[in-house]
Write an enzyme that holds these catalytic residues in place. Structure first.
Site, PDB file in Angstrom:
ATOM      1  N   ARG A  80       0.864  -1.185   0.000  1.00 53.99           N
ATOM      2  CA  ARG A  80       0.000   0.000   0.000  1.00 53.99           C
ATOM      3  C   ARG A  80       0.895   1.227   0.000  1.00 53.99           C
ATOM      4  NH1 ARG A  80       2.220   2.018   3.775  1.00 53.99           N
ATOM      5  NH2 ARG A  80       0.771   3.733   3.584  1.00 53.99           N
ATOM      6  N   GLY A  81       0.229   2.402  -0.168  1.00 55.42           N
ATOM      7  CA  GLY A  81       0.988   3.642  -0.340  1.00 55.42           C
ATOM      8  C   GLY A  81       1.131   3.872  -1.836  1.00 55.42           C
ATOM      9  N   ALA A  82       0.828   5.113  -2.274  1.00 56.31           N
ATOM     10  CA  ALA A  82       0.703   5.368  -3.715  1.00 56.31           C
ATOM     11  C   ALA A  82       1.910   4.921  -4.555  1.00 56.31           C
ATOM     12  CB  ALA A  82       0.378   6.843  -3.938  1.00 56.31           C
ATOM     13  N   ASP A 136      -1.860  10.778  -2.418  1.00 52.87           N
ATOM     14  CA  ASP A 136      -2.272   9.723  -3.354  1.00 52.87           C
ATOM     15  C   ASP A 136      -2.553  10.270  -4.743  1.00 52.87           C
ATOM     16  OD1 ASP A 136      -2.951   8.607  -0.521  1.00 52.87           O
ATOM     17  OD2 ASP A 136      -2.712   6.923  -1.903  1.00 52.87           O
ATOM     18  N   GLN A 179      -2.194   2.664   9.798  1.00 49.55           N
ATOM     19  CA  GLN A 179      -0.895   2.684   9.100  1.00 49.55           C
ATOM     20  C   GLN A 179       0.149   3.451   9.915  1.00 49.55           C
ATOM     21  OE1 GLN A 179      -3.823   3.325   7.642  1.00 49.55           O
ATOM     22  NE2 GLN A 179      -3.889   2.643   5.524  1.00 49.55           N
TER      23      GLN A 179
HETATM   24  O1  MRU Z   1      -4.643   3.173   1.966  1.00 54.99           O
HETATM   25  P1  MRU Z   1      -3.163   3.384   1.873  1.00 54.99           P
HETATM   26  O2  MRU Z   1      -2.419   2.841   3.058  1.00 54.99           O
HETATM   27  O3  MRU Z   1      -2.601   2.913   0.562  1.00 54.99           O
HETATM   28  O4  MRU Z   1      -2.987   4.969   1.909  1.00 54.99           O
HETATM   29  C1  MRU Z   1      -1.697   5.514   1.832  1.00 54.99           C
HETATM   30  C2  MRU Z   1      -1.663   6.967   1.980  1.00 54.99           C
HETATM   31  O5  MRU Z   1      -2.668   7.637   2.063  1.00 54.99           O
HETATM   32  C3  MRU Z   1      -0.304   7.620   1.923  1.00 54.99           C
HETATM   33  O6  MRU Z   1      -0.263   8.745   2.725  1.00 54.99           O
HETATM   34  C4  MRU Z   1      -0.020   8.033   0.469  1.00 54.99           C
HETATM   35  O7  MRU Z   1      -0.172   6.954  -0.395  1.00 54.99           O
HETATM   36  C5  MRU Z   1       1.342   8.587   0.305  1.00 54.99           C
HETATM   37  S1  MRU Z   1       2.557   7.355   0.453  1.00 54.99           S
HETATM   38  C6  MRU Z   1       4.067   7.935   0.032  1.00 54.99           C
END
Ligand code: MRU
Length: 349
Positions: A45-47, A236, A195
């Site tokens: 996860r994380g963009a 994201d 997270q």
């Molecule tokens: O649902 P997730 O855990 O994928 O959400 C992640 C986030 O919102 C992060 O803050 C975002 O992707 C930036 S990561 C460098």
């Protein structure tokens, strides 16, 4: 260094982010469908990490296709692209990575199947390696905004785990530390999936960066006590006007930061910017299953049948963002001009 995702023995290896912080283990995806499941269930996860996973998913899918006529091969490849595109809707990086992979297909369109597959594997590996480099560049720019002794609040996990390595918001913090600045981090636990509590704390502990965990609803009180000097989060998707989608709860922080005059920074690679969307209103917001809110690790905390609304992200209006840190430099208001200028420079001529 934490390696969130890598290609090994024609498989995609991921740190299992659902098992952290209790267990440090890896998940090996042997098919693109397994990569899709891992994106959907937040194993990865994380963009930026989702983008790398999407690229590697395409490469894995292509690798496992039998020898086919060029028409049939391209048809199957298209199905793989389409399925991966449906895994999660909000992170721009996923679609950006798929576009990069499509360009790789176009480059080798007339080559034999095995040559094209090799190019897709190489391109996915390149996207992964470049992501770490981009984060380090972002860190170098962003670290200038942090002062020795700062108390910084972050939300969700925008660290090595959310990228191929090093991180965006946590990358800026890492870079400032590498320059000798002493920092203390307040970590929002980040309901409902935690997270912050599970992943950001795990990373900071590993790096021996001092931190304090708080629940999301404590952030305003801390700001009123002047305990927070700066806020840095990831993103994201960023619209052309600077409106930013990030983990649910980010908007509340930005509003609080405005009232308390706390600088509010976004750290994100150019691949998170979606120039095709005029404003945040057009950013698709993922809604996740109700069990994330009503249960924790299988234990119910709300009565059975409780109605839930669970948007995974919110939109922070550009006006509340002090600056956007990218690998190309620091963008400031008006974002429609700074983003458009940076986007033009970013495009290969
Ligand atoms: O649902 P997730 O855990 O994928 O959400 C992640 C986030 O919102 C992060 O803050 C975002 O992707 C930036 S990561 C460098």
């Amino acid at each position: 260094m934490i390696k969130t995702i890598f290609w090994k023995n024609n498989s995609v290896v991921l740190i299992d982010q659902n098992a952290l912080p209790l267990f440090e283990r890896h998940v090996v995806c042997k098919s693109y469908k397994e990569v899709i499941s891992a994106i959907k269930d937040l194993t990865v996860r994380g963009a930026p990490a989702i983008g790398v996973a999407a690229a590697m998913g395409v490469a894995l899918g292509a690798f496992h296709l039998p020898s086919l006529s060029p028409e049939k091969f391209h048809k199957q490849l298209l199905t793989i692209f389409e399925e991966i595109a449906k895994s999660r809707p909000t992170a721009r990086n996923l679609f950006w990575a798929l576009e990069r992979m499509k360009q790789a297909v176009d480059r080798k369109n007339n080559e034999k199947q095995n040559k094209l597959v090799k190019e897709l594997i190489d391109e996915a590996k390149r996207i992964c390696a470049e992501d770490i480099e981009i984060n380090r560049k972002m860190g170098r720019f962003g670290s200038k905004l942090l002062a020795d002794g700062d108390n910084i609040l972050t939300h969700c996990n925008a660290g090595a785990l959310a990228t191929a390595g090093y991180g965006t918001a946590l990358g800026v913090i890492r870079a400032a530390r590498e320059k000798g600045k002493k920092l203390h981090i307040y970590v929002d636990e980040t309901r409902p999936v935690l997270q912050g509590a599970r992943l950001t704390t795990w990373e900071l502990k590993k790096e021996k960066i001092p931190f304090t965990l708080i629940t999301d609803n404590m952030a305003g009180f801390l700001m009123s006590q002047e305990k927070i000097d700066k806020i840095i989060v990831g993103a994201d998707r960023i619209a052309a006007n600077g409106d930013t989608a990030n983990k649910i709860g980010t908007y509340s922080l930005a509003v609080l930061a405005q009232v308390h005059h706390v600088p509010f920074y976004i750290a994100a690679p150019m691949s998170t910017i979606d120039i095709s969307l005029k404003s945040g209103k057009a950013i698709p917001i993922e809604e996740r299953k109700s069990e994330e809110v009503t249960n924790f690790k299988g234990i119910r905390s709300a009565p059975a049948g409780t109605k839930v609304y669970n948007p995974a992200f919110d939109i922070t209006p550009a006006e509340f963002i002090t600056a956007i840190i990218t690998e190309k430099g620091i963008l400031t208001k008006p974002y429609s001009s700074s983003i458009s200028l940076m986007h033009k420079e970013d495009k290969p001529s």
